[in-house]
Design a protein around this motif. Structure first.
Motif, PDB file in Angstrom:
ATOM      1  N   LYS A 185       0.828  -1.200   0.000  1.00 42.07           N
ATOM      2  CA  LYS A 185       0.000   0.000   0.000  1.00 42.07           C
ATOM      3  C   LYS A 185       0.868   1.257   0.000  1.00 42.07           C
ATOM      4  O   LYS A 185       1.956   1.281   0.586  1.00 42.07           O
ATOM      5  CB  LYS A 185      -0.918   0.013   1.222  1.00 42.07           C
ATOM      6  N   ALA A 186       0.366   2.298  -0.666  1.00 40.11           N
ATOM      7  CA  ALA A 186       1.025   3.602  -0.644  1.00 40.11           C
ATOM      8  C   ALA A 186       0.790   4.262   0.706  1.00 40.11           C
ATOM      9  O   ALA A 186       0.055   3.752   1.560  1.00 40.11           O
ATOM     10  CB  ALA A 186       0.497   4.469  -1.783  1.00 40.11           C
ATOM     11  N   GLU A 187       1.390   5.432   0.906  1.00 36.09           N
ATOM     12  CA  GLU A 187       1.263   6.109   2.198  1.00 36.09           C
ATOM     13  C   GLU A 187      -0.185   6.467   2.519  1.00 36.09           C
ATOM     14  O   GLU A 187      -0.585   6.505   3.677  1.00 36.09           O
ATOM     15  CB  GLU A 187       2.134   7.371   2.209  1.00 36.09           C
ATOM     16  N   ASN A 188      -0.979   6.719   1.468  1.00 37.22           N
ATOM     17  CA  ASN A 188      -2.385   7.070   1.709  1.00 37.22           C
ATOM     18  C   ASN A 188      -3.286   5.844   1.766  1.00 37.22           C
ATOM     19  O   ASN A 188      -4.503   5.963   1.856  1.00 37.22           O
ATOM     20  CB  ASN A 188      -2.878   8.023   0.628  1.00 37.22           C
ATOM     21  N   GLY A 189      -2.687   4.638   1.686  1.00 39.42           N
ATOM     22  CA  GLY A 189      -3.468   3.412   1.793  1.00 39.42           C
ATOM     23  C   GLY A 189      -3.929   2.834   0.472  1.00 39.42           C
ATOM     24  O   GLY A 189      -4.557   1.777   0.452  1.00 39.42           O
ATOM     25  N   ASP A 190      -3.648   3.513  -0.649  1.00 36.67           N
ATOM     26  CA  ASP A 190      -4.078   3.006  -1.951  1.00 36.67           C
ATOM     27  C   ASP A 190      -3.267   1.770  -2.341  1.00 36.67           C
ATOM     28  O   ASP A 190      -2.056   1.699  -2.106  1.00 36.67           O
ATOM     29  CB  ASP A 190      -3.908   4.074  -3.032  1.00 36.67           C
ATOM     30  N   VAL A 191      -3.952   0.820  -2.975  1.00 37.05           N
ATOM     31  CA  VAL A 191      -3.304  -0.384  -3.470  1.00 37.05           C
ATOM     32  C   VAL A 191      -2.801  -0.179  -4.894  1.00 37.05           C
ATOM     33  O   VAL A 191      -1.733  -0.661  -5.271  1.00 37.05           O
ATOM     34  CB  VAL A 191      -4.260  -1.586  -3.394  1.00 37.05           C
ATOM     35  N   PHE A 192      -3.577   0.570  -5.717  1.00 41.16           N
ATOM     36  CA  PHE A 192      -3.167   0.855  -7.097  1.00 41.16           C
ATOM     37  C   PHE A 192      -2.529   2.240  -7.156  1.00 41.16           C
ATOM     38  O   PHE A 192      -2.961   3.168  -6.472  1.00 41.16           O
ATOM     39  CB  PHE A 192      -4.377   0.790  -8.037  1.00 41.16           C
ATOM     40  N   MET A 193      -1.508   2.366  -7.996  1.00 39.72           N
ATOM     41  CA  MET A 193      -0.778   3.631  -8.082  1.00 39.72           C
ATOM     42  C   MET A 193      -0.184   3.772  -9.480  1.00 39.72           C
ATOM     43  O   MET A 193      -0.135   2.806 -10.250  1.00 39.72           O
ATOM     44  CB  MET A 193       0.332   3.664  -7.027  1.00 39.72           C
ATOM     45  N   PHE A 194       0.269   4.982  -9.806  1.00 37.96           N
ATOM     46  CA  PHE A 194       0.925   5.199 -11.081  1.00 37.96           C
ATOM     47  C   PHE A 194       2.329   4.587 -11.051  1.00 37.96           C
ATOM     48  O   PHE A 194       3.053   4.718 -10.067  1.00 37.96           O
ATOM     49  CB  PHE A 194       1.015   6.695 -11.396  1.00 37.96           C
ATOM     50  N   ALA A 195       2.686   3.931 -12.158  1.00 39.25           N
ATOM     51  CA  ALA A 195       4.015   3.331 -12.254  1.00 39.25           C
ATOM     52  C   ALA A 195       5.072   4.410 -12.368  1.00 39.25           C
ATOM     53  O   ALA A 195       4.911   5.363 -13.137  1.00 39.25           O
ATOM     54  CB  ALA A 195       4.079   2.391 -13.457  1.00 39.25           C
ATOM     55  N   PRO A 196       6.172   4.312 -11.612  1.00 38.01           N
ATOM     56  CA  PRO A 196       7.245   5.311 -11.717  1.00 38.01           C
ATOM     57  C   PRO A 196       7.975   5.186 -13.042  1.00 38.01           C
ATOM     58  O   PRO A 196       8.144   4.096 -13.585  1.00 38.01           O
ATOM     59  CB  PRO A 196       8.159   4.962 -10.539  1.00 38.01           C
ATOM     60  N   GLY A 197       8.393   6.304 -13.587  1.00 39.07           N
ATOM     61  CA  GLY A 197       9.158   6.326 -14.831  1.00 39.07           C
ATOM     62  C   GLY A 197      10.639   6.497 -14.579  1.00 39.07           C
ATOM     63  O   GLY A 197      11.074   6.820 -13.464  1.00 39.07           O
ATOM     64  N   SER A 199      12.586   8.822 -15.691  1.00 37.10           N
ATOM     65  CA  SER A 199      13.019  10.219 -15.614  1.00 37.10           C
ATOM     66  C   SER A 199      12.615  10.894 -14.311  1.00 37.10           C
ATOM     67  O   SER A 199      12.801  12.095 -14.146  1.00 37.10           O
ATOM     68  CB  SER A 199      12.434  11.001 -16.798  1.00 37.10           C
ATOM     69  N   GLY A 200      12.040  10.134 -13.379  1.00 38.75           N
ATOM     70  CA  GLY A 200      11.614  10.717 -12.119  1.00 38.75           C
ATOM     71  C   GLY A 200      10.139  11.067 -12.084  1.00 38.75           C
ATOM     72  O   GLY A 200       9.610  11.408 -11.027  1.00 38.75           O
ATOM     73  N   TYR A 201       9.474  11.014 -13.242  1.00 43.45           N
ATOM     74  CA  TYR A 201       8.040  11.258 -13.296  1.00 43.45           C
ATOM     75  C   TYR A 201       7.302   9.915 -13.259  1.00 43.45           C
ATOM     76  O   TYR A 201       7.915   8.849 -13.185  1.00 43.45           O
ATOM     77  CB  TYR A 201       7.697  12.026 -14.570  1.00 43.45           C
ATOM     78  N   HIS A 202       5.980   9.995 -13.341  1.00 47.42           N
ATOM     79  CA  HIS A 202       5.159   8.794 -13.349  1.00 47.42           C
ATOM     80  C   HIS A 202       4.615   8.532 -14.753  1.00 47.42           C
ATOM     81  O   HIS A 202       4.372   9.471 -15.522  1.00 47.42           O
ATOM     82  CB  HIS A 202       4.001   8.908 -12.352  1.00 47.42           C
ATOM     83  N   GLN A 203       4.434   7.260 -15.060  1.00 50.04           N
ATOM     84  CA  GLN A 203       3.838   6.887 -16.331  1.00 50.04           C
ATOM     85  C   GLN A 203       2.315   6.900 -16.223  1.00 50.04           C
ATOM     86  O   GLN A 203       1.748   6.861 -15.131  1.00 50.04           O
ATOM     87  CB  GLN A 203       4.301   5.473 -16.727  1.00 50.04           C
ATOM     88  N   ARG A 204       1.669   6.945 -17.378  1.00 51.59           N
ATOM     89  CA  ARG A 204       0.202   6.839 -17.385  1.00 51.59           C
ATOM     90  C   ARG A 204      -0.180   5.364 -17.382  1.00 51.59           C
ATOM     91  O   ARG A 204      -0.782   4.828 -18.311  1.00 51.59           O
ATOM     92  CB  ARG A 204      -0.371   7.562 -18.602  1.00 51.59           C
ATOM     93  N   LEU A 205       0.184   4.721 -16.291  1.00 54.46           N
ATOM     94  CA  LEU A 205      -0.029   3.277 -16.161  1.00 54.46           C
ATOM     95  C   LEU A 205      -0.261   2.956 -14.693  1.00 54.46           C
ATOM     96  O   LEU A 205       0.549   3.313 -13.836  1.00 54.46           O
ATOM     97  CB  LEU A 205       1.190   2.510 -16.690  1.00 54.46           C
TER      98      LEU A 205
END
Length: 232
Positions: A185-197, A199-205
């Protein structure tokens, strides 16, 4: 490491080379002094790593002295019943006769097949059959211990393992300690999250990760036996 097929010949891989899991993020240098075998991969260390007496580090513990396993070297000879007999004599001399029971020999199926013919001529083998319960097996008898030969595809051709159990209720020698596999889980408790890219940004995935911990332990390494260096 480049996902090319591995070509196995008489000279490759070399004795000093190590196979790693594809995509493994950390590649330890096992040639360095004090290299830890427990860091070879993220996979759980197995029986071959736990039952050693050569000083190899496993999870920060040198496999020697009081924490060394019992290793019987068959000196490259054909595997036979004498190997089991001598290995059992060795371990009982090391840890005592009445503390544990040895009830299974874990080996490659081809190694197990090498003992089948001996069943007809050696009185140390006994057949156990129970038609009502569907039980049909043969065991090797060493004093008060009846050892079942169990074939496994996870054992290589050069090693076989005699595994003990404690005679006291609930006493275990080999233990697996770990947690169930569950979603990370992420810090906010979410199980699904954006995949890290990269370049330091997140992918649309959207991705989800699983996490768990586990470790195979030997509470008394000398009571576990590895028969090694034999031919079939």
């Amino acid at each position: 490491m480049n996902n090319n097929p591995l070509v196995v010949t008489a000279s490759t891989p070399a004795a000093s080379e190590v196979l790693y899991k594809a995509g493994q993020p950390t590649i330890p240098d096992l040639t360095a002094t004090g290299a830890d075998l427990g860091s070879v991969s993220e996979a759980i260390i197995g029986l071959r790593g736990l039952i050693r007496n050569d000083g190899r580090l496993v999870h920060g513990i040198a496999q020697q002295g009081a924490v060394a396993g019992t290793v019987f070297d068959n000196a490259g000879a054909l595997i036979d019943l004498n190997a089991i007999e001598q290995a059992m004599n060795q371990v009982k001399n090391a840890v005592g006769e009445g503390r544990y029971s040895w009830n299974s020999l874990l080996c490659n199926r081809e190694v197990r097949s090498a003992f089948i013919d001996a069943r007809e001529t050696d009185r140390r083998f006994m057949s156990i059959e129970d038609n009502k319960r569907g039980l049909n097996k043969f065991v090797y008898v060493h004093q008060d211990d009846s050892i079942t030969l169990q074939g496994s595809e996870f054992c290589d051709f050069k090693n076989a393992y005699l595994l003990p159990v404690g005679k006291t209720d609930g006493q275990k020698v080999l233990q697996f300690r770990g947690t169930d596999i569950k979603p990370a889980k992420a810090e906010n408790g979410d199980v699904f999250m954006f995949a890290p890219g990269t370049s330091g940004y997140h992918q649309r995935l959207m991705v989800s990760y699983m996490s768990g911990m586990g470790q195979l332990l030997s509470l008394h390494p000398a009571a576990c036996v590895r028969i090694t260096n034999f031919t079939v």
